[in-house]
Write an enzyme that holds these catalytic residues in place. Sequence first.
Site, mmCIF file in Angstrom:
data_model
loop_
_atom_site.group_PDB
_atom_site.id
_atom_site.type_symbol
_atom_site.label_atom_id
_atom_site.label_comp_id
_atom_site.label_asym_id
_atom_site.label_seq_id
_atom_site.Cartn_x
_atom_site.Cartn_y
_atom_site.Cartn_z
ATOM 1 N N LYS A 120 -3.113 -5.317 3.083
ATOM 2 C CA LYS A 120 -2.518 -6.590 2.818
ATOM 3 C C LYS A 120 -1.319 -6.806 3.419
ATOM 4 C CE LYS A 120 -4.178 -6.821 -1.967
ATOM 5 N NZ LYS A 120 -5.086 -5.549 -1.889
HETATM 6 C C1 LIG Z 1 -6.533 -5.424 -2.223
HETATM 7 C C2 LIG Z 1 -7.393 -4.287 -1.729
HETATM 8 C C3 LIG Z 1 -8.559 -4.592 -1.716
HETATM 9 C C4 LIG Z 1 -9.205 -5.689 -2.219
HETATM 10 O O1 LIG Z 1 -9.027 -6.943 -1.389
HETATM 11 P P1 LIG Z 1 -9.734 -8.322 -2.097
HETATM 12 O O2 LIG Z 1 -9.065 -9.179 -0.887
HETATM 13 O O3 LIG Z 1 -8.721 -8.332 -3.266
HETATM 14 O O4 LIG Z 1 -10.956 -8.583 -2.096
HETATM 15 C C5 LIG Z 1 -9.356 -3.366 -1.148
HETATM 16 N N1 LIG Z 1 -8.465 -2.410 -0.673
HETATM 17 C C6 LIG Z 1 -7.436 -1.992 -0.843
HETATM 18 C C7 LIG Z 1 -6.722 -0.902 -0.317
HETATM 19 C C8 LIG Z 1 -6.551 -3.285 -1.269
HETATM 20 O O5 LIG Z 1 -5.319 -3.048 -1.181
#
Ligand SMILES: *Cc1c(COP(=O)(O)O)cnc(C)c1O
Length: 475
Positions: A120
Site C-alpha cells: 500500500k
Molecule cells: C491490501 C493488501 C492486499 C489486498 O490488496 P487489494 O488491493 O485490496 O486487493 C494483499 N496483501 C497485502 C499485504 C495487503 O496489504
Amino acid sequence: MRYISTRGNSPAQAFCDILLGGLAPDGGLYLPESYPQVTRAELDAWRKLSYADLAFEILSKFIDDIPAADLKALVAKTYTADTYRYVRNGGNPAEITPLTQLEDGLYTQELSNGPTLAFKDMAMQLLGNLFEYVLEKRGESINILGATSGDTGSAAEYAMRGKHNVKVFMLSPNGLMSPFQRAQMYSLQDANIFNIAVTGMFDDAQDIVKAVSNDAEYKKQYKIGAVNSINWARVAAQIVYYFQGYFLATRSNDEQVAFAVPSGNFGNICAGHIARQMGLPIARLVLATNENDVLDEFFRTGVYRPRATAETSVTSSPSMDISKASNFERFAFDLVGRDPAVVRELWAQVDKGQAFDLSGTDFWAKMPQFAFVSGKSTHADRIKTIRLAHGRYGVMLDTHTADGLKVALEHRLPGVPMIVLETAQPAKFEGTIREALGQEPQRPADLAGIEELPQRVEVMAPDAGAIKRYVAERA
Ligand SMILES: *Cc1c(COP(=O)(O)O)cnc(C)c1O
C-alpha cells in the site's frame, strides 16, 4: 482526461477534483472516460526509464490538470530508493520494485519495500504528496478519518505524516493488531497524526467512520476526507509497477507476461487490468484469494455473492479478509460494456447484501477477453507454500504472497514469465512464519526494537459522539 462514475449519474470530473473525495455522488466509482492507449514506440522508449520517469509518463496519461513540471517533481520526490529502502533478496534498490527470480520464468516482484513493509506504500506515498500539493494550491485543508485493521492505516499515516494542511485520525481495534503493527502506528510522534484505539472490533471502528460519513453537515464543517482503497489516484499509481515488472521480466516488447495478485478489495489487480487495457502485453491476470473467496467464486462461476460479516473469517493473510471487494465494481463496469444502467441494476442487489449471477449472459461470454483466472489458498496451503519457497528457492515469503504463489503455480502458461506480486514482507507476520519455518523472519535493522518506543494513542469506547467531539476539538 475526465472521470466518470460507474453508475452514470454524476457529472464528469477532472483528476484533482476526484483526488480528495471517495465515492462519486451517485454511489459509483470513478474511472477514466476511456483508457489511454500505449503505443509500441512508447513501450520501447519506456523500457529504459527509471521508475520515477516511468511513473511520470504513465500518470501523465491520466492527469492533465497538474502542470507537467509539478507532476514530475511530485513523482520524483515519491519514488526514491530512500523511501523504498527495505529491498531484500539482493534486488537493485534503484528499480524500486525489483524482481526476485525463483526459477526460470517465475518471479516475485517486491512491492513491499516502503516504510510500512506492505504494497500500500506504493500508492499511498504518492497520495500524500498529491494531497499536500493540491490542498496548498487551493488553500484548503483536510482531516482524514479512517478505520484500519493494520496495513491501510499505517500506510496512510506514513504517507501523511508531517504533510501541511492534512491531519489523520485513524481508528484501530484496541489490542487486536500485532505488537509490530501497533508499534508502527502508535510510535509516530508527528503532530498531525492521531491514533484512536477503539475498545471493540474492526467493524466497530468502521461503523463509526460510516456514521461520520453519513453526517453530511459534520463532514463539511470539519472537512472530513478518506484515503480508502477506492480512491482513483491509488489505483492509478499502482498501474506503474505492472509496466516496471513487465520490462524487468522481458527483453523485448514482443513478449508477454502473467501476473499473480494476492487480492482482497481488488485494488491491486484492478490496476493490472487497466495496464492490460492500455496495451501492456499481459497474457494472464491470476487472482488469488485466501479462505475469503468471494472473488475466486466470481471468476470461476460468474456469481458475485458478498458475504455476511459472520461468514468472513479471520485468516493468517489478514489483509485479504474481505466480505465484498470494494473496487470490483470498476471491473464489472468494463465487463458489462461500460453500461452504467447495468451496473446500477447489479449493485442494487449488492448494496442490499444480495448476490448477482452473470453466468449464461452475453457479458459472461466476454470474460475470456479479459484474461482473468483465479484460485484460492487456505492456511494449510499458505504454510506449505512458505516452506516450499524457503526450501526450494531460498526465499522467505509473507503469508499474502504465499497465497499468490500457490495460485500462480496452478496457472502458469508455457513460455510466459509469471510474476507474483509480493504485497508484504514476512517480518509483518512473525507468528505464521514461525509456524511454517520454525524461525523468526528478518526485520530491517532500523525497525528492530520498534515495540519499545514510546506510543501515542488514545483509547476510546466505540462511541461515535465522543469520537466526533475528539476529532472536532483537534481538526
Ligand atoms: C491490501 C493488501 C492486499 C489486498 O490488496 P487489494 O488491493 O485490496 O486487493 C494483499 N496483501 C497485502 C499485504 C495487503 O496489504
